[in-house]
Design a protein around this motif. Structure first.
Motif, PDB file in Angstrom:
ATOM      1  N   TYR A 176     -13.369   0.680  -1.365  1.00 44.45           N
ATOM      2  CA  TYR A 176     -12.247   1.173  -2.172  1.00 44.45           C
ATOM      3  C   TYR A 176     -11.004   0.305  -1.946  1.00 44.45           C
ATOM      4  O   TYR A 176     -10.391  -0.197  -2.884  1.00 44.45           O
ATOM      5  CB  TYR A 176     -11.999   2.624  -1.762  1.00 44.45           C
ATOM      6  CG  TYR A 176     -10.930   3.366  -2.509  1.00 44.45           C
ATOM      7  CD1 TYR A 176     -11.235   4.114  -3.643  1.00 44.45           C
ATOM      8  CD2 TYR A 176      -9.607   3.362  -2.072  1.00 44.45           C
ATOM      9  CE1 TYR A 176     -10.258   4.824  -4.322  1.00 44.45           C
ATOM     10  CE2 TYR A 176      -8.630   4.065  -2.735  1.00 44.45           C
ATOM     11  CZ  TYR A 176      -8.960   4.788  -3.859  1.00 44.45           C
ATOM     12  OH  TYR A 176      -7.977   5.484  -4.518  1.00 44.45           O
ATOM     13  N   ASP A 177     -10.653   0.110  -0.674  1.00 35.04           N
ATOM     14  CA  ASP A 177      -9.422  -0.618  -0.340  1.00 35.04           C
ATOM     15  C   ASP A 177      -9.492  -2.083  -0.758  1.00 35.04           C
ATOM     16  O   ASP A 177      -8.484  -2.662  -1.177  1.00 35.04           O
ATOM     17  CB  ASP A 177      -9.146  -0.534   1.163  1.00 35.04           C
ATOM     18  CG  ASP A 177      -8.729   0.856   1.609  1.00 35.04           C
ATOM     19  OD1 ASP A 177      -8.326   1.665   0.745  1.00 35.04           O
ATOM     20  OD2 ASP A 177      -8.818   1.144   2.820  1.00 35.04           O
ATOM     21  N   GLU A 178     -10.664  -2.696  -0.624  1.00 38.57           N
ATOM     22  CA  GLU A 178     -10.801  -4.116  -0.922  1.00 38.57           C
ATOM     23  C   GLU A 178     -10.859  -4.407  -2.417  1.00 38.57           C
ATOM     24  O   GLU A 178     -10.347  -5.429  -2.871  1.00 38.57           O
ATOM     25  CB  GLU A 178     -12.059  -4.672  -0.244  1.00 38.57           C
ATOM     26  CG  GLU A 178     -11.984  -4.728   1.266  1.00 38.57           C
ATOM     27  CD  GLU A 178     -10.956  -5.725   1.769  1.00 38.57           C
ATOM     28  OE1 GLU A 178     -10.811  -6.797   1.147  1.00 38.57           O
ATOM     29  OE2 GLU A 178     -10.291  -5.423   2.775  1.00 38.57           O
ATOM     30  N   ASN A 213       0.799  -1.225   0.000  1.00 37.13           N
ATOM     31  CA  ASN A 213       0.000   0.000   0.000  1.00 37.13           C
ATOM     32  C   ASN A 213       0.829   1.272   0.000  1.00 37.13           C
ATOM     33  O   ASN A 213       0.352   2.324  -0.427  1.00 37.13           O
ATOM     34  CB  ASN A 213      -0.934   0.014   1.218  1.00 37.13           C
ATOM     35  CG  ASN A 213      -2.041  -1.012   1.103  1.00 37.13           C
ATOM     36  OD1 ASN A 213      -2.342  -1.492   0.014  1.00 37.13           O
ATOM     37  ND2 ASN A 213      -2.633  -1.370   2.224  1.00 37.13           N
ATOM     38  N   TYR A 266       0.898   3.148  -3.307  1.00 35.74           N
ATOM     39  CA  TYR A 266      -0.349   3.549  -3.944  1.00 35.74           C
ATOM     40  C   TYR A 266      -0.742   4.961  -3.548  1.00 35.74           C
ATOM     41  O   TYR A 266      -0.355   5.461  -2.488  1.00 35.74           O
ATOM     42  CB  TYR A 266      -1.470   2.575  -3.577  1.00 35.74           C
ATOM     43  CG  TYR A 266      -1.439   1.300  -4.384  1.00 35.74           C
ATOM     44  CD1 TYR A 266      -2.123   1.198  -5.586  1.00 35.74           C
ATOM     45  CD2 TYR A 266      -0.708   0.195  -3.946  1.00 35.74           C
ATOM     46  CE1 TYR A 266      -2.087   0.037  -6.339  1.00 35.74           C
ATOM     47  CE2 TYR A 266      -0.671  -0.977  -4.688  1.00 35.74           C
ATOM     48  CZ  TYR A 266      -1.369  -1.045  -5.884  1.00 35.74           C
ATOM     49  OH  TYR A 266      -1.320  -2.196  -6.622  1.00 35.74           O
ATOM     50  N   GLU A 286       1.245   6.191   8.349  1.00 36.02           N
ATOM     51  CA  GLU A 286       1.430   4.802   7.954  1.00 36.02           C
ATOM     52  C   GLU A 286       2.914   4.531   7.752  1.00 36.02           C
ATOM     53  O   GLU A 286       3.703   5.450   7.578  1.00 36.02           O
ATOM     54  CB  GLU A 286       0.662   4.518   6.659  1.00 36.02           C
ATOM     55  CG  GLU A 286      -0.833   4.798   6.735  1.00 36.02           C
ATOM     56  CD  GLU A 286      -1.495   4.677   5.371  1.00 36.02           C
ATOM     57  OE1 GLU A 286      -1.753   3.529   4.944  1.00 36.02           O
ATOM     58  OE2 GLU A 286      -1.737   5.718   4.725  1.00 36.02           O
ATOM     59  N   ILE A 300     -14.818   3.554   2.177  1.00 40.26           N
ATOM     60  CA  ILE A 300     -13.360   3.456   2.099  1.00 40.26           C
ATOM     61  C   ILE A 300     -12.945   1.991   2.060  1.00 40.26           C
ATOM     62  O   ILE A 300     -12.030   1.594   1.324  1.00 40.26           O
ATOM     63  CB  ILE A 300     -12.706   4.180   3.286  1.00 40.26           C
ATOM     64  CG1 ILE A 300     -12.887   5.694   3.155  1.00 40.26           C
ATOM     65  CG2 ILE A 300     -11.215   3.829   3.389  1.00 40.26           C
ATOM     66  CD1 ILE A 300     -12.407   6.480   4.356  1.00 40.26           C
ATOM     67  N   GLU A 301     -13.636   1.153   2.838  1.00 46.54           N
ATOM     68  CA  GLU A 301     -13.354  -0.286   2.835  1.00 46.54           C
ATOM     69  C   GLU A 301     -13.621  -0.881   1.453  1.00 46.54           C
ATOM     70  O   GLU A 301     -12.855  -1.716   0.965  1.00 46.54           O
ATOM     71  CB  GLU A 301     -14.232  -0.976   3.887  1.00 46.54           C
ATOM     72  CG  GLU A 301     -13.819  -2.383   4.207  1.00 46.54           C
ATOM     73  CD  GLU A 301     -12.658  -2.461   5.173  1.00 46.54           C
ATOM     74  OE1 GLU A 301     -12.256  -3.577   5.507  1.00 46.54           O
ATOM     75  OE2 GLU A 301     -12.125  -1.412   5.588  1.00 46.54           O
ATOM     76  N   ARG A 327      -5.081   5.390 -10.136  1.00 47.12           N
ATOM     77  CA  ARG A 327      -6.481   5.081  -9.870  1.00 47.12           C
ATOM     78  C   ARG A 327      -7.401   5.725 -10.916  1.00 47.12           C
ATOM     79  O   ARG A 327      -8.477   5.205 -11.191  1.00 47.12           O
ATOM     80  CB  ARG A 327      -6.848   5.567  -8.461  1.00 47.12           C
ATOM     81  CG  ARG A 327      -5.992   4.940  -7.357  1.00 47.12           C
ATOM     82  CD  ARG A 327      -6.285   3.456  -7.218  1.00 47.12           C
ATOM     83  NE  ARG A 327      -5.283   2.745  -6.463  1.00 47.12           N
ATOM     84  CZ  ARG A 327      -5.263   2.644  -5.129  1.00 47.12           C
ATOM     85  NH1 ARG A 327      -6.174   3.255  -4.410  1.00 47.12           N
ATOM     86  NH2 ARG A 327      -4.328   1.942  -4.532  1.00 47.12           N
TER      87      ARG A 327
END
Length: 223
Positions: free
Chosen positions: A161-163, A35, A38, A46, A158-159, A183
């Motif tokens: 999007y991330d998944e 990640n 990205y 992070e 958001i989940e 993206r």
């Protein structure tokens, strides 16, 4: 100690030598992965992920990593995955989606880039993308039920999007015969998965979520 916040800072740091010093001739390559490469990655909150390719990846060899982990945290780095030569050689077409990401989204810190000649088998990649879309659909349906129970509508979207983005990378590759550069390319190809700010009305958010699940089903059917 000041956190490492940019790619240039990592590339100019002592970590290339540190990894080689620690793992010696067992180390084939060290590279940024995951990640942290990205869009949307925030190094203030992070950590950069470093994966290694080793001639031998066993607990006895990885014990050497213990001495590095605390120092890495101070520099805003963490270990990702430890790949052995054997694992990479034997599993390329078993995990074509993961290996596609590995070959396309990396920044070498020591040695050469991983899997420079990798090209996934279309049938294997298609099968894995379909399987992962079905799995994520089940997972995201469960997450939608948890809105107002530790999750907000924004958390849910958001989940989504991330998944889905890592899988859409694979579907994009199947469709366009290249890996997406960003993206924007993905959403231009798959506009149904463009995430918007959640609405104030729960019914509108349910409608948007329904549309996403329909888009997942349609994408599965198209593969």
């Amino acid at each position: 100690m000041k956190k490492i916040l940019t790619l240039q800072d990592i590339e100019n740091s002592h970590w290339s030598e540190k990894f080689h010093e620690t793992f010696g001739e067992n180390l084939i390559a060290a590279f940024l992965h995951g990640n942290c490469l990205y869009e949307g990655f925030d190094a203030l909150h992070e950590m950069w992920q470093v994966s290694l390719i080793l001639r031998e990846a066993t607990p006895s060899q990885l014990q050497k990593a213990h001495a590095l982990t605390r120092e890495m945290v101070k520099d805003n780095l963490k270990f990702g995955f430890f790949f052995s030569e054997k694992f990479l050689a034997e599993n390329a077409q078993i995990y074509p989606l993961e290996f596609l990401h590995l070959s396309q989204k990396n920044v070498p810190l020591f040695g050469t880039a991983p899997l420079p000649q990798f090209s996934p088998d279309d049938a294997a990649l298609r099968a894995e993308c379909k399987r992962e879309l079905k799995n994520r659909s089940l997972y995201l349906l469960r997450e939608f039920s948890r809105i107002q129970a530790g999750m907000t509508p924004m958390d849910f979207f958001i989940e989504v999007y991330d998944e889905l983005i890592p899988i859409l990378d694979g579907v994009f590759f199947l469709t366009c015969k290249k890996f997406p550069q960003n993206r924007a390319e993905i959403f231009a190809q798959f506009p149904a998965f463009q995430i918007e700010e959640p609405a104030l009305q729960p019914e509108e958010n349910s409608k948007r979520a329904n549309a996403i699940f329909v888009a997942i089903e349609n994408l599965i059917s198209s593969l």
